[in-house]
Design a protein around this motif. Sequence first.
Motif, PDB file in Angstrom:
ATOM      1  N   GLY A 161       0.812  -1.216   0.000  1.00 33.08           N
ATOM      2  CA  GLY A 161       0.000   0.000   0.000  1.00 33.08           C
ATOM      3  C   GLY A 161       0.840   1.257   0.000  1.00 33.08           C
ATOM      4  N   ALA A 162       1.935   1.241   0.763  1.00 36.13           N
ATOM      5  CA  ALA A 162       2.819   2.404   0.808  1.00 36.13           C
ATOM      6  C   ALA A 162       3.504   2.626  -0.531  1.00 36.13           C
ATOM      7  CB  ALA A 162       3.860   2.209   1.907  1.00 36.13           C
ATOM      8  N   TYR A 163       3.902   1.547  -1.188  1.00 33.03           N
ATOM      9  CA  TYR A 163       4.602   1.665  -2.468  1.00 33.03           C
ATOM     10  C   TYR A 163       3.710   2.294  -3.533  1.00 33.03           C
ATOM     11  CZ  TYR A 163       6.898   0.289  -6.812  1.00 33.03           C
ATOM     12  OH  TYR A 163       7.474   0.304  -8.068  1.00 33.03           O
ATOM     13  N   PHE A 164       2.512   1.747  -3.694  1.00 31.73           N
ATOM     14  CA  PHE A 164       1.639   2.234  -4.766  1.00 31.73           C
ATOM     15  C   PHE A 164       1.038   3.605  -4.436  1.00 31.73           C
ATOM     16  CE2 PHE A 164       1.585  -2.399  -5.611  1.00 31.73           C
ATOM     17  CZ  PHE A 164       2.011  -2.369  -6.930  1.00 31.73           C
ATOM     18  N   THR A 165       0.677   3.822  -3.188  1.00 33.50           N
ATOM     19  CA  THR A 165       0.142   5.131  -2.804  1.00 33.50           C
ATOM     20  C   THR A 165       1.212   6.202  -2.922  1.00 33.50           C
ATOM     21  OG1 THR A 165      -1.362   4.040  -1.249  1.00 33.50           O
ATOM     22  CG2 THR A 165      -1.074   6.425  -1.023  1.00 33.50           C
ATOM     23  N   GLY A 166       2.420   5.867  -2.505  1.00 33.29           N
ATOM     24  CA  GLY A 166       3.517   6.817  -2.600  1.00 33.29           C
ATOM     25  C   GLY A 166       3.826   7.196  -4.034  1.00 33.29           C
ATOM     26  N   ARG A 167       3.789   6.210  -4.931  1.00 31.88           N
ATOM     27  CA  ARG A 167       4.063   6.493  -6.342  1.00 31.88           C
ATOM     28  C   ARG A 167       2.959   7.344  -6.976  1.00 31.88           C
ATOM     29  NH1 ARG A 167       6.334   1.921 -10.207  1.00 31.88           N
ATOM     30  NH2 ARG A 167       6.449   3.841 -11.427  1.00 31.88           N
ATOM     31  N   TRP A 173      -0.509  15.246  -0.574  1.00 31.46           N
ATOM     32  CA  TRP A 173      -1.436  15.373   0.541  1.00 31.46           C
ATOM     33  C   TRP A 173      -0.859  16.140   1.727  1.00 31.46           C
ATOM     34  CZ3 TRP A 173      -3.027   9.485   0.783  1.00 31.46           C
ATOM     35  CH2 TRP A 173      -3.733   9.172  -0.387  1.00 31.46           C
ATOM     36  N   PHE A 174       0.428  16.125   1.894  1.00 29.81           N
ATOM     37  CA  PHE A 174       1.045  16.711   3.077  1.00 29.81           C
ATOM     38  C   PHE A 174       2.057  17.801   2.717  1.00 29.81           C
ATOM     39  CE2 PHE A 174      -0.275  12.405   4.224  1.00 29.81           C
ATOM     40  CZ  PHE A 174      -1.000  12.636   5.388  1.00 29.81           C
ATOM     41  N   LEU A 189       4.894  10.574   3.422  1.00 26.51           N
ATOM     42  CA  LEU A 189       3.789  10.472   4.370  1.00 26.51           C
ATOM     43  C   LEU A 189       2.547   9.905   3.705  1.00 26.51           C
ATOM     44  CD1 LEU A 189       4.252  13.877   6.229  1.00 26.51           C
ATOM     45  CD2 LEU A 189       4.725  11.595   7.126  1.00 26.51           C
ATOM     46  N   GLU A 190       2.377  10.227   2.426  1.00 20.77           N
ATOM     47  CA  GLU A 190       1.247   9.667   1.672  1.00 20.77           C
ATOM     48  C   GLU A 190       1.354   8.148   1.586  1.00 20.77           C
ATOM     49  OE1 GLU A 190       1.782  13.883   0.457  1.00 20.77           O
ATOM     50  OE2 GLU A 190       3.125  12.175   0.702  1.00 20.77           O
ATOM     51  N   GLY A 191       2.575   7.663   1.384  1.00 22.38           N
ATOM     52  CA  GLY A 191       2.787   6.227   1.337  1.00 22.38           C
ATOM     53  C   GLY A 191       2.448   5.552   2.650  1.00 22.38           C
ATOM     54  N   VAL A 192       2.871   6.170   3.752  1.00 22.43           N
ATOM     55  CA  VAL A 192       2.544   5.610   5.066  1.00 22.43           C
ATOM     56  C   VAL A 192       1.037   5.569   5.277  1.00 22.43           C
ATOM     57  CG1 VAL A 192       2.760   5.935   7.547  1.00 22.43           C
ATOM     58  CG2 VAL A 192       4.729   6.340   6.073  1.00 22.43           C
ATOM     59  N   ALA A 193       0.357   6.652   4.891  1.00 23.76           N
ATOM     60  CA  ALA A 193      -1.100   6.693   5.036  1.00 23.76           C
ATOM     61  C   ALA A 193      -1.768   5.590   4.213  1.00 23.76           C
ATOM     62  CB  ALA A 193      -1.631   8.063   4.611  1.00 23.76           C
ATOM     63  N   GLY A 197      -3.915   2.422   5.710  1.00 21.35           N
ATOM     64  CA  GLY A 197      -5.289   2.191   5.261  1.00 21.35           C
ATOM     65  C   GLY A 197      -5.494   0.789   4.733  1.00 21.35           C
ATOM     66  N   LEU A 198      -4.574   0.324   3.870  1.00 23.43           N
ATOM     67  CA  LEU A 198      -4.713  -1.017   3.310  1.00 23.43           C
ATOM     68  C   LEU A 198      -4.564  -2.076   4.396  1.00 23.43           C
ATOM     69  CD1 LEU A 198      -5.105  -2.818   0.878  1.00 23.43           C
ATOM     70  CD2 LEU A 198      -2.637  -2.714   0.450  1.00 23.43           C
ATOM     71  N   ALA A 199      -3.642  -1.864   5.325  1.00 23.92           N
ATOM     72  CA  ALA A 199      -3.445  -2.831   6.405  1.00 23.92           C
ATOM     73  C   ALA A 199      -4.685  -2.930   7.290  1.00 23.92           C
ATOM     74  CB  ALA A 199      -2.230  -2.445   7.234  1.00 23.92           C
TER      75      ALA A 199
END
Length: 283
Positions: A161-167, A173-174, A189-193, A197-199
């Motif tokens: 989730g962090a990889y794809f959201t971050g890309r 967002w931040f 930070l977007e990747g962490v979010a 969320g996915l987790a």
Amino acid sequence: MTKTRILAALVMAPAVIGAVLLLPTGWLMLLSALVFLAALWEWLKLADIEDALARSILLACNLALMVALVWGSRSQHPGALPLFQLTVVLGVAWWLLALLWLRHYDFASRHDGNARVFKLAAGTAAVVPAWCALAVIHASQPNGHRWLLLALLLVWAADSGAYFTGRKFGGQWFGGRRLAPRISPNKTLEGVAGGVGLAMLVAIIGALLIGAKASQLPAVALAAAVTVVFSVAGDLFESLLKRHVGAKDSGTLIPGHGGVLDRVDSVLAALPVFALAKIWLGF
């Protein structure tokens, strides 16, 4: 490299899942001890312990600690592991201190004896509690093996989730702020979010499949979120160690993935947190 990485993952993932679901707790503890000690061997090298004999002695000391914990937890009740549970609590305390260490990038960055002592202690504080947490989760009743698999799935889901959201959304967002630019410039930070969320989604679905009650789902989701945050800390801490010594990977044992520590760094931090949350929140 990408093809090699995928092939290695296709071999490792089924092996891990099969071991978690099929092996009894004792055998899984033995197998995981080998994996975690291999990770610790690489940690010792990142801590500037270049001499193989010195690393072997330190590794033997950690193995002796594991054996002592097993001996001290002998009981007529297989699932009763009081010393393991205490070690899990100490492990969570260590990762709270590690968050402070991550804020002070230069702490113990020098290649001297004092820095080595801190990093050696950190290695034991990361590896042994994670191993204890694995045993505590797997031995819990009912369905401990499934809860352990879910804990691992949370780490894997968070990573994806962090990889794809971050890309896709990195820097949007931040206000373009990075998570830890001096340690891992590519983490956002977007990747962490996205990972959190996915987790949380995986945690809720997995808990329902395991048989959790609807009233337990908020606790499971909360545990998942906190577990993922600490898993990120585990990944960052290994990155910090590597940057201190100028290493790209912790080792070369796993084709396309680097070393064992590169694969379990997040798990080392995630397992104690998830185990403590499971005990404390009662799911």
